[in-house]
Design an enzyme around this catalytic site. Structure first.
Site, PDB file in Angstrom:
ATOM      1  N   HIS A 168      95.198 -19.814 124.351  1.00 45.57           N
ATOM      2  CA  HIS A 168      94.359 -19.404 123.218  1.00 45.57           C
ATOM      3  C   HIS A 168      93.182 -20.372 123.140  1.00 45.57           C
ATOM      4  O   HIS A 168      93.339 -21.558 123.428  1.00 45.57           O
ATOM      5  CB  HIS A 168      95.124 -19.520 121.887  1.00 45.57           C
ATOM      6  CG  HIS A 168      95.953 -18.324 121.540  1.00 45.57           C
ATOM      7  ND1 HIS A 168      97.155 -18.435 120.878  1.00 45.57           N
ATOM      8  CD2 HIS A 168      95.755 -16.996 121.732  1.00 45.57           C
ATOM      9  CE1 HIS A 168      97.668 -17.224 120.677  1.00 45.57           C
ATOM     10  NE2 HIS A 168      96.835 -16.333 121.195  1.00 45.57           N
ATOM     11  N   CYS A 264      97.053 -23.712 114.756  1.00 47.32           N
ATOM     12  CA  CYS A 264      97.735 -22.420 114.888  1.00 47.32           C
ATOM     13  C   CYS A 264      98.501 -22.043 113.627  1.00 47.32           C
ATOM     14  O   CYS A 264      98.729 -20.873 113.351  1.00 47.32           O
ATOM     15  CB  CYS A 264      98.761 -22.453 116.017  1.00 47.32           C
ATOM     16  SG  CYS A 264      98.132 -22.920 117.609  1.00 47.32           S
TER      17      CYS A 264
END
Ligand code: ARG
Length: 691
Positions: A168, A264
């Protein structure tokens, strides 16, 4: 500063590693401690709360990754683009996040179902809201970026992730206040690193080491000057402090097992839009058509790899598979690239393997005028060995003199229109050169159909076991070409002489199997030395032992030929009476010798002006139907570049790397043989009953 910012978090009640969808999760299934996870999450929660308001979304059983709220969606002002997860394991979270955003009055945008997008995990706003950094390559699809630009009305800068540990964008990239950027450059491909460097000045780029990167230092929550992260080395802490940030470490080891850390676990809910940014069209797209033996020739997978390796992505719009082996398949692909320039690069590669633009989209080729002698216009199309056609005034023309690494020159005033492949150095001011990717197509050969009687080894590389079989086929082909008055060109290195192959090559020439010979100074000198003194570089070829004083033979040979004024004269005078070059002179087989920096002498025939040498080679290669490349990497590569696909190439070398390099032209007509070239030639003459 303005009011407290807002974040979304989700308690880790059902958190666990229950499946593996990133490299961090491997080996960690059911290995998390719920207790420790709760503690770590709580500490982060409280830390964030000191600076901001935290809202919570209810955790759900069976969705162990839900605490990673960064992946809920991407928020800008009152708009949210919801995530659509790549892996089914997380798709269950989508409806719960959607529900939460709807209940909190966000304007919700949803990606088309086939396009993956993983929210703020892969899309990070520049802290001044000037643009959006968007990642692709692992989870989010490049195609999602166009939607982001449209829905959020801002510029999107696409960054390609290439290290699967950093799957990511937020695992390796973190825009910070005051224009700073914390990131790990090696997680990105080169064009992306360049783009970052263009947008962020060097003094604002805080580069983390691999050690900090794997501790997810870039996965930081930044609230004004506070940076909350899992762990940072003293050096990184120091660096951040010097840039005016206060660093707080909040250990998140349990969440690292799932491949996530501080950033996150949070999602900023009040991203303001501070500056009006014009919408700049991002991502470039084009449809292509592929037709042929897409499955059996692996073309389809080659095309897909090519697109992805070049930083693009694709969607197969249509695929029709040929039902029987002889049937052609047809596919239509939508190719997406981060910008026009990269789209053109990708399309060029695809055209080279035979891709076409759909008829409705086909335009004439773009022609640009040469402004400087020997220099092509910047965007010129570079040619390959494959036969190419160009569309001029609505009509397709086959490019003449096809070769690799040239430009295509169009004379649209002549009738018929003249389309030629030319080397850069030959370009003249005022000539028109094909540029861009429109109106160009490569003519793929219908593989192995027209020569039914003889199937060549099909781009294969043979080793000892198969050598005899291949030699038999080559002998067959040589005989056929000779009987039909065809043209065979031999490219040979000095090893041919050292390995005792000279006699055999001489026989081939004498019997009319060779129509031109290409080499360098060395093969000629060794061959003639062999004829005059019985040695090659001073080694007695009959006995394989050095001859006393033999090393002088080499230079004496050169000197004697120079004295005669050339090889042909030495033959005429009755001095040179055997060998490869003797046979050439006798049979009037033309040869070209290209010089190099290491040549001694050289022989009078050796052309030391390399441009002239290339021209001579090219002239002798014209109309060649088969080329035997015998142990000369340098001259063979030169010849390969001048030769269009469709000409049969046989490359013989003891070094497999050389054979692979030369025989692997992606065309069916090349055969590589890994063997001793002397042995090869003796087998070949035996097959031809010459000796
Ligand atoms: N296990 C989760 C996944 O692989 C971790 C997500 C981390 N989130 C993030 N924004 N990087 O999807």
């Amino acid at each position: 500063m303005s009011a407290r910012s807002r974040y979304l978090m989700c308690a880790p009640e059902y958190f666990d590693v229950a499946y593996v969808i990133n490299p961090w999760m491997a080996g960690n299934i059911n290995r998390t401690s719920p207790e420790l996870a709760r503690q770590q999450w709580q500490e982060l929660y409280e830390l964030v709360q000191t600076q901001a308001t935290v809202e919570l979304v209810d955790p759900r059983p069976g969705l162990p990754d839900m605490p990673f709220t960064a992946n809920a969606g991407l928020v800008l002002e009152d708009r949210v683009v919801l995530s659509h997860f790549l892996f089914p394991e997380r798709q269950g979270e989508e409806s719960y996040f959607a529900e939460w955003f709807a209940a909190h009055d966000f304007k919700v945008f949803t990606m088309p179902t086939q396009i993956a997008f993983e929210g703020a995990g892969d899309a990070l706003l520049d802290r001044d809201q000037r643009w959006l950094w968007a990642g692709y390559g692992h989870r989010s699809a490049l195609d999602s970026h166009g939607y982001l630009a449209k829905w959020l009305e801002l510029e999107v800068l696409s960054l390609r992730l290439v290290d699967e540990r950093f799957y990511h964008l937020d695992t390796c990239f973190c825009p910070l206040s005051r224009g700073y950027l914390l990131y790990y450059p090696l997680a990105f491909d080169e064009p992306s690193r360049r783009l970052i460097a263009q947008r962020v000045p060097p003094e604002k780029r805080l580069i983390v080491s691999e050690q900090d990167a794997v501790n997810f230092a870039c996965n930081a929550v930044n609230i004004q000057d506070l940076v909350i992260l899992n762990q940072a080395t003293p050096q990184l802490q120091e660096q951040l402090q010097q840039s005016g940030f206060q660093v707080v470490q909040s250990p998140l080891g349990e969440f690292m097992k799932a491949g996530g850390a501080a950033k996150c676990l949070t999602l900023r809910l009040d991203e303001p839009r501070q500056r009006l940014t014009p919408v700049i069209p991002v991502v470039a797209q084009r449809t292509i058509i592929l037709e042929g033996h897409l499955l059996d020739s692996n073309l389809m997978s080659r095309v897909m790899d090519t697109i992805q390796e070049a930083g693009g992505s694709f969607e197969i719009l249509e695929f029709h598979a040929g039902a029987r082996p002889q049937d052609l398949s047809r596919a239509q692909l939508l190719v997406t690239a981060p910008d026009l320039e990269r789209l053109e690069d990708i399309l060029t590669l695809l055209i080279d393997v035979g891709a076409r633009l759909p008829a409705i989209e086909t335009l004439d080729a773009t022609l640009e005028t040469v402004r400087q002698q020997g220099v092509a216009p910047g965007d010129f199309y570079t040619t390959t060995i494959y036969n190419t056609e160009v569309r001029v005034q609505g009509q397709w023309y086959l490019v003449q003199n096809q070769r690799m690494d040239g430009a295509i020159v169009v004379d649209d005033h002549s009738r018929p229109v003249q389309v030629d492949c030319q080397l850069l150095r030959d370009l003249q001011v005022g000539q028109k050169v094909v540029s861009g990717v429109d109106g160009i197509r490569t003519v793929l050969k219908r593989e192995g159909r027209e020569t039914a009687e003889f199937t060549f080894m099909g781009s294969s590389i043979s080793s000892e076991r198969r050598v005899e079989l291949v030699v038999e086929q080559i002998a067959w082909e040589l005989r056929r070409l000779r009987d039909q008055g065809g043209k065979v060109v031999v490219v040979a290195g000095p090893v041919v002489i050292h390995t005792g192959g000279g006699v055999h090559l001489g026989q081939l020439i004498r019997e009319g199997y060779v129509q031109a010979l290409l080499g360098g100074n060395a093969i000629a000198v060794h061959d003639i030395e062999q004829s005059l003194y019985g040695t090659s570089l001073g080694v007695d070829l009959q006995r394989g032992t050095p001859v006393r004083g033999g090393h002088r033979h080499h230079l004496k040979t050169i000197n004697r030929i120079r004295a005669f004024g050339g090889i042909a004269q030495a033959v005429e005078q009755g001095v040179l009476t055997s060998g490869v070059f003797y046979e050439c002179v006798q049979r009037k087989v033309p040869f070209a010798l290209a010089g190099s920096i290491r040549d001694d002498g050289p022989l009078p025939e050796t052309q030391m002006d390399l441009i002239k040498a290339q021209e001579h080679y090219a002239k002798l290669l014209q109309g060649a139907q088969m080329i035997l490349m015998l142990s000369s990497m340098l001259h063979s590569i030169g010849v390969g570049n001048m030769t269009p696909a469709g000409v049969k190439l046989v490359c013989v070398d003891i070094n497999p790397a050389v054979v692979t390099k030369l025989a692997d032209r992606g065309s069916v007509e090349s055969t590589g043989i890994v063997t001793d070239v002397g042995l090869f030639l003796s087998l070949l003459t035996r097959q031809l009953h010459l000796g």
